[in-house]
Design a protein around this motif. Structure first.
Motif, PDB file in Angstrom:
ATOM      1  N   CYS A 103      -9.406   3.784  -3.874  1.00 46.58           N
ATOM      2  CA  CYS A 103      -8.012   3.542  -3.485  1.00 46.58           C
ATOM      3  C   CYS A 103      -7.117   3.257  -4.688  1.00 46.58           C
ATOM      4  O   CYS A 103      -6.016   3.808  -4.798  1.00 46.58           O
ATOM      5  N   GLU A 104      -7.586   2.428  -5.603  1.00 47.24           N
ATOM      6  CA  GLU A 104      -6.729   2.017  -6.721  1.00 47.24           C
ATOM      7  C   GLU A 104      -6.400   3.176  -7.672  1.00 47.24           C
ATOM      8  O   GLU A 104      -5.221   3.393  -7.996  1.00 47.24           O
ATOM      9  N   MET A 126      -5.700   0.300   4.098  1.00 45.17           N
ATOM     10  CA  MET A 126      -5.351  -0.098   2.736  1.00 45.17           C
ATOM     11  C   MET A 126      -4.247   0.788   2.168  1.00 45.17           C
ATOM     12  O   MET A 126      -3.323   0.311   1.502  1.00 45.17           O
ATOM     13  N   LEU A 127      -4.316   2.078   2.440  1.00 42.83           N
ATOM     14  CA  LEU A 127      -3.306   3.005   1.932  1.00 42.83           C
ATOM     15  C   LEU A 127      -1.965   2.801   2.637  1.00 42.83           C
ATOM     16  O   LEU A 127      -0.904   2.927   2.022  1.00 42.83           O
ATOM     17  N   ARG A 128      -2.020   2.477   3.921  1.00 44.33           N
ATOM     18  CA  ARG A 128      -0.769   2.158   4.632  1.00 44.33           C
ATOM     19  C   ARG A 128      -0.150   0.891   4.072  1.00 44.33           C
ATOM     20  O   ARG A 128       1.080   0.805   3.920  1.00 44.33           O
ATOM     21  N   GLN A 129      -0.989  -0.084   3.772  1.00 39.53           N
ATOM     22  CA  GLN A 129      -0.482  -1.329   3.196  1.00 39.53           C
ATOM     23  C   GLN A 129       0.128  -1.094   1.814  1.00 39.53           C
ATOM     24  O   GLN A 129       0.971  -1.869   1.369  1.00 39.53           O
ATOM     25  N   ALA A 130      -0.309  -0.010   1.165  1.00 41.26           N
ATOM     26  CA  ALA A 130       0.271   0.353  -0.136  1.00 41.26           C
ATOM     27  C   ALA A 130       1.545   1.177   0.009  1.00 41.26           C
ATOM     28  O   ALA A 130       2.118   1.610  -0.996  1.00 41.26           O
ATOM     29  N   GLY A 131       1.970   1.428   1.256  1.00 41.44           N
ATOM     30  CA  GLY A 131       3.251   2.081   1.488  1.00 41.44           C
ATOM     31  C   GLY A 131       3.186   3.559   1.815  1.00 41.44           C
ATOM     32  O   GLY A 131       4.217   4.233   1.777  1.00 41.44           O
ATOM     33  N   HIS A 132       2.003   4.054   2.173  1.00 42.64           N
ATOM     34  CA  HIS A 132       1.859   5.481   2.443  1.00 42.64           C
ATOM     35  C   HIS A 132       1.641   5.745   3.937  1.00 42.64           C
ATOM     36  O   HIS A 132       1.171   4.872   4.674  1.00 42.64           O
ATOM     37  N   GLY A 142      -0.735  11.247   3.698  1.00 39.50           N
ATOM     38  CA  GLY A 142      -2.131  11.546   3.430  1.00 39.50           C
ATOM     39  C   GLY A 142      -2.985  11.645   4.682  1.00 39.50           C
ATOM     40  O   GLY A 142      -2.547  11.346   5.799  1.00 39.50           O
ATOM     41  N   LEU A 143      -4.234  12.050   4.456  1.00 36.85           N
ATOM     42  CA  LEU A 143      -5.228  12.170   5.514  1.00 36.85           C
ATOM     43  C   LEU A 143      -6.510  11.506   5.047  1.00 36.85           C
ATOM     44  O   LEU A 143      -7.014  11.807   3.957  1.00 36.85           O
ATOM     45  N   GLY A 189     -13.959   2.391  11.996  1.00 41.75           N
ATOM     46  CA  GLY A 189     -13.007   1.397  11.504  1.00 41.75           C
ATOM     47  C   GLY A 189     -12.338   1.900  10.252  1.00 41.75           C
ATOM     48  O   GLY A 189     -12.842   1.693   9.148  1.00 41.75           O
ATOM     49  N   PRO A 190     -11.203   2.593  10.381  1.00 44.01           N
ATOM     50  CA  PRO A 190     -10.579   3.269   9.219  1.00 44.01           C
ATOM     51  C   PRO A 190      -9.963   2.306   8.224  1.00 44.01           C
ATOM     52  O   PRO A 190      -8.746   2.144   8.131  1.00 44.01           O
ATOM     53  N   ALA A 191     -10.820   1.658   7.447  1.00 47.88           N
ATOM     54  CA  ALA A 191     -10.358   0.635   6.511  1.00 47.88           C
ATOM     55  C   ALA A 191      -9.514   1.214   5.385  1.00 47.88           C
ATOM     56  O   ALA A 191      -8.494   0.632   4.989  1.00 47.88           O
ATOM     57  N   LEU A 192      -9.934   2.358   4.840  1.00 49.21           N
ATOM     58  CA  LEU A 192      -9.184   2.934   3.728  1.00 49.21           C
ATOM     59  C   LEU A 192      -7.789   3.339   4.174  1.00 49.21           C
ATOM     60  O   LEU A 192      -6.815   3.151   3.433  1.00 49.21           O
TER      61      LEU A 192
END
Length: 217
Positions: A74-75, A101-107, A87-88, A95-98
């Motif tokens: 992710c980073e 995380m990417l949504r929390q990063a604004g995507h 993104g996809l 459990g779509p954790a990644l």
């Protein structure tokens, strides 16, 4: 599956492959063209047995250890993206954790998984990035699946893959990663370098198990 498909490399389609390893459960072949190590189709699990294995996994999207694990992809990926990218997350699991995380990063992130989020409409869209974390080793037809993902990327878009890499025959013999019955394809740096050449781009290797590749503009 045709006889030709069963006797060819599932990534590049070559019929030039040789015995690489055997254990008490199955055989492993290595392609002489793309260097993929693969399990022949007769040893593959049925879809029902495969899903039963995945149902045993309980990856909590909020677990700090699991998030740190996914952060290895992710980073570096988010460092390549502009804000509000689309993104996809391919093979997101139950459990779509990644994706979180990417949504929390604004995507903006869509998800797909053949067992848990099987909405094929996601492949009609195009994306700035696609992720496949601990996924490609499960694919029976990785050549077709990776080409489909590549077509879904916008020019300049990024594909991020996480999977453990084959080092050599000796290490493979004692490798825990091959013992998962759902793992049927094993990649090396040579394999990903071959793949990047097919796509006329360069593969970026990050650590021991993360690869990033950008689609040419």
């Amino acid at each position: 599956m045709t006889d030709a498909e069963a006797s060819s490399c599932p990534l590049c389609g070559s019929t030039l492959h040789a015995h690489f390893h055997s254990d008490r459960r199955r055989d492993y072949r290595r392609c002489q063209t793309c260097h993929l190590v693969f399990v022949p189709p007769p040893y593959h699990l049925t879809a029902a047995r495969e899903k039963a294995e995945y149902d045993l996994h309980h990856n909590d999207p909020h677990d700090p250890g699991y998030r740190a694990f996914l952060g290895r992809l992710c980073e570096p990926l988010t460092a390549c993206l502009t804000s509000n990218s689309r993104g996809l997350d391919f093979g997101c699991g139950p459990g779509p954790a990644l994706a979180l995380m990417l949504r929390q990063a604004g995507h903006d992130v869509s998800v797909y998984d053949p067992f848990y989020a099987a909405d094929e409409r996601v492949f009609a869209d195009r994306y700035h990035f696609i992720t496949a974390t601990e996924v490609v080793e499960h694919l029976a037809r990785p050549g077709a699946e990776l080409e489909r993902l590549w077509r879904c990327l916008l020019p300049g878009g990024w594909l991020g893959v996480m999977t453990k890499l084959v080092r050599d025959r000796e290490a493979f013999a004692n490798w825990h990663y091959k013992n998962d019955p759902t793992h049927i394809g094993f990649y090396s740096r040579q394999t990903f370098t071959w793949l990047a050449r097919q796509w006329q781009t360069d593969m970026r290797f990050i650590g021991d198990d993360v690869m990033l590749v950008q689609k040419p503009h």
